[in-house]
Design a protein around this motif. Sequence first.
Motif, PDB file in Angstrom:
ATOM      1  N   ALA A 143      -8.274   3.092  71.731  1.00 36.36           N
ATOM      2  CA  ALA A 143      -9.480   2.418  72.230  1.00 36.36           C
ATOM      3  C   ALA A 143     -10.114   3.215  73.369  1.00 36.36           C
ATOM      4  O   ALA A 143      -9.418   3.765  74.219  1.00 36.36           O
ATOM      5  CB  ALA A 143      -9.111   1.020  72.711  1.00 36.36           C
ATOM      6  N   GLY A 144     -11.434   3.263  73.333  1.00 34.68           N
ATOM      7  CA  GLY A 144     -12.175   3.878  74.434  1.00 34.68           C
ATOM      8  C   GLY A 144     -12.359   5.381  74.316  1.00 34.68           C
ATOM      9  O   GLY A 144     -13.096   5.972  75.113  1.00 34.68           O
ATOM     10  N   THR A 145     -11.725   6.015  73.351  1.00 38.97           N
ATOM     11  CA  THR A 145     -11.855   7.474  73.214  1.00 38.97           C
ATOM     12  C   THR A 145     -13.152   7.792  72.448  1.00 38.97           C
ATOM     13  O   THR A 145     -13.654   6.952  71.688  1.00 38.97           O
ATOM     14  CB  THR A 145     -10.659   8.074  72.454  1.00 38.97           C
ATOM     15  OG1 THR A 145     -10.597   7.461  71.146  1.00 38.97           O
ATOM     16  CG2 THR A 145      -9.357   7.808  73.188  1.00 38.97           C
ATOM     17  N   PRO A 146     -13.698   9.004  72.634  1.00 35.61           N
ATOM     18  CA  PRO A 146     -14.907   9.381  71.887  1.00 35.61           C
ATOM     19  C   PRO A 146     -14.710   9.249  70.375  1.00 35.61           C
ATOM     20  O   PRO A 146     -15.617   8.810  69.653  1.00 35.61           O
ATOM     21  CB  PRO A 146     -15.128  10.838  72.306  1.00 35.61           C
ATOM     22  CG  PRO A 146     -14.474  10.958  73.653  1.00 35.61           C
ATOM     23  CD  PRO A 146     -13.304  10.023  73.624  1.00 35.61           C
ATOM     24  N   ARG A 176     -12.816   7.139  68.824  1.00 34.76           N
ATOM     25  CA  ARG A 176     -12.850   5.712  68.455  1.00 34.76           C
ATOM     26  C   ARG A 176     -14.293   5.203  68.416  1.00 34.76           C
ATOM     27  O   ARG A 176     -14.665   4.410  67.540  1.00 34.76           O
ATOM     28  CB  ARG A 176     -12.019   4.908  69.464  1.00 34.76           C
ATOM     29  CG  ARG A 176     -11.855   3.456  69.116  1.00 34.76           C
ATOM     30  CD  ARG A 176     -10.928   3.301  67.914  1.00 34.76           C
ATOM     31  NE  ARG A 176     -10.966   1.946  67.381  1.00 34.76           N
ATOM     32  CZ  ARG A 176     -11.888   1.500  66.530  1.00 34.76           C
ATOM     33  NH1 ARG A 176     -12.868   2.297  66.098  1.00 34.76           N
ATOM     34  NH2 ARG A 176     -11.856   0.264  66.096  1.00 34.76           N
ATOM     35  N   ILE A 177     -15.114   5.667  69.380  1.00 29.88           N
ATOM     36  CA  ILE A 177     -16.525   5.253  69.425  1.00 29.88           C
ATOM     37  C   ILE A 177     -17.247   5.772  68.175  1.00 29.88           C
ATOM     38  O   ILE A 177     -18.025   5.055  67.542  1.00 29.88           O
ATOM     39  CB  ILE A 177     -17.175   5.766  70.730  1.00 29.88           C
ATOM     40  CG1 ILE A 177     -16.565   5.007  71.922  1.00 29.88           C
ATOM     41  CG2 ILE A 177     -18.697   5.611  70.703  1.00 29.88           C
ATOM     42  CD1 ILE A 177     -16.792   5.641  73.271  1.00 29.88           C
ATOM     43  N   ARG A 237     -16.322   3.728  65.188  1.00 35.50           N
ATOM     44  CA  ARG A 237     -17.053   2.455  65.182  1.00 35.50           C
ATOM     45  C   ARG A 237     -18.466   2.660  64.630  1.00 35.50           C
ATOM     46  O   ARG A 237     -18.939   1.896  63.798  1.00 35.50           O
ATOM     47  CB  ARG A 237     -17.107   1.909  66.615  1.00 35.50           C
ATOM     48  CG  ARG A 237     -17.668   0.510  66.726  1.00 35.50           C
ATOM     49  CD  ARG A 237     -16.636  -0.473  66.248  1.00 35.50           C
ATOM     50  NE  ARG A 237     -17.147  -1.821  66.142  1.00 35.50           N
ATOM     51  CZ  ARG A 237     -16.718  -2.701  65.253  1.00 35.50           C
ATOM     52  NH1 ARG A 237     -15.778  -2.400  64.401  1.00 35.50           N
ATOM     53  NH2 ARG A 237     -17.213  -3.904  65.219  1.00 35.50           N
ATOM     54  N   GLU A 271     -10.897   2.328  60.931  1.00 40.07           N
ATOM     55  CA  GLU A 271     -10.628   1.527  62.132  1.00 40.07           C
ATOM     56  C   GLU A 271      -9.305   0.768  62.067  1.00 40.07           C
ATOM     57  O   GLU A 271      -9.113  -0.180  62.817  1.00 40.07           O
ATOM     58  CB  GLU A 271     -11.754   0.513  62.329  1.00 40.07           C
ATOM     59  CG  GLU A 271     -13.107   1.158  62.558  1.00 40.07           C
ATOM     60  CD  GLU A 271     -14.080   0.177  63.162  1.00 40.07           C
ATOM     61  OE1 GLU A 271     -14.481   0.383  64.313  1.00 40.07           O
ATOM     62  OE2 GLU A 271     -14.422  -0.811  62.479  1.00 40.07           O
TER      63      GLU A 271
END
Length: 225
Positions: free
Chosen positions: A161-164, A166-167, A170, A186
Amino acid sequence: MIDDEPALAMTPASTTGFAVHKGRGAFNAAFFGVMGPYIEWNVRAHKRRVFADLPPTVVELGSGIGPNLRWMTPGSTLVAVEPNVPMHRRLRAAAARHGVNLDLRERVAEHTGLPNRSVDCVISSLVLCTVADPAAVLAEVRRILRPGGTYRFVEHIAAPAGTPTRILQRALRRPWAWTFEGCSCERDLAVPLRAAGFCRVDIQPYRLHSPFVSFNTQIAGVAHA
Ligand SMILES: C[S@@+](CC[C@H](N)C(=O)[O-])C[C@H]1O[C@@H](n2cnc3c(N)ncnc32)[C@H](O)[C@@H]1O
């Protein structure tokens, strides 16, 4: 080894929960035909580790066009549970090239139809991301594996979560899933693997550095029944 060979006992064919899409199925068969060697080159060290010393009969979930046949000994048998008919022609050709006997089942991994405790080894690569219900598939793997049997997997998962990455996963989730027939970038697959009731689960996380950024976070491992 599977009980009841060669006429392996089966319940009636089941593809419930999987819709074949002729266009995207054909696209994906061609995509893996072209990009498969590059993907395999990236994951080769992990597959070499978890797919080492496969027994003479292996059940594979979602075989696609057959990239894992190269890890099998010529003369051995692959029971391929693959509901996506557009993959079948290339899968048959690959099995013939590798000298592996192909027992192709047009079924979903959630309902293999194989008998309880009948199988020594189940494998999958890049499949738990795509099945409708990973927990149901893992329960099915547990059901068909004999005590002492192994489930060996190479899968891509959600980045932390919160890593580039992961973004990006999303942001890309919808076009990614549309293109790759329901594939999710995901999923935290380590959680259902550890919750599936195996005696022991060895999981190694790693990261690829391919242009397919949302698919670069992966796990490989062995679950022991
Ligand atoms: C990304 S491809 C990977 C194919 C191959 N294992 C590989 O490593 O190249 C995902 C595969 O899972 C199959 N699949 C999707 N849903 C499935 C299900 N419920 N049961 C079995 N296979 C499924 C697809 O048809 C496809 O061949």
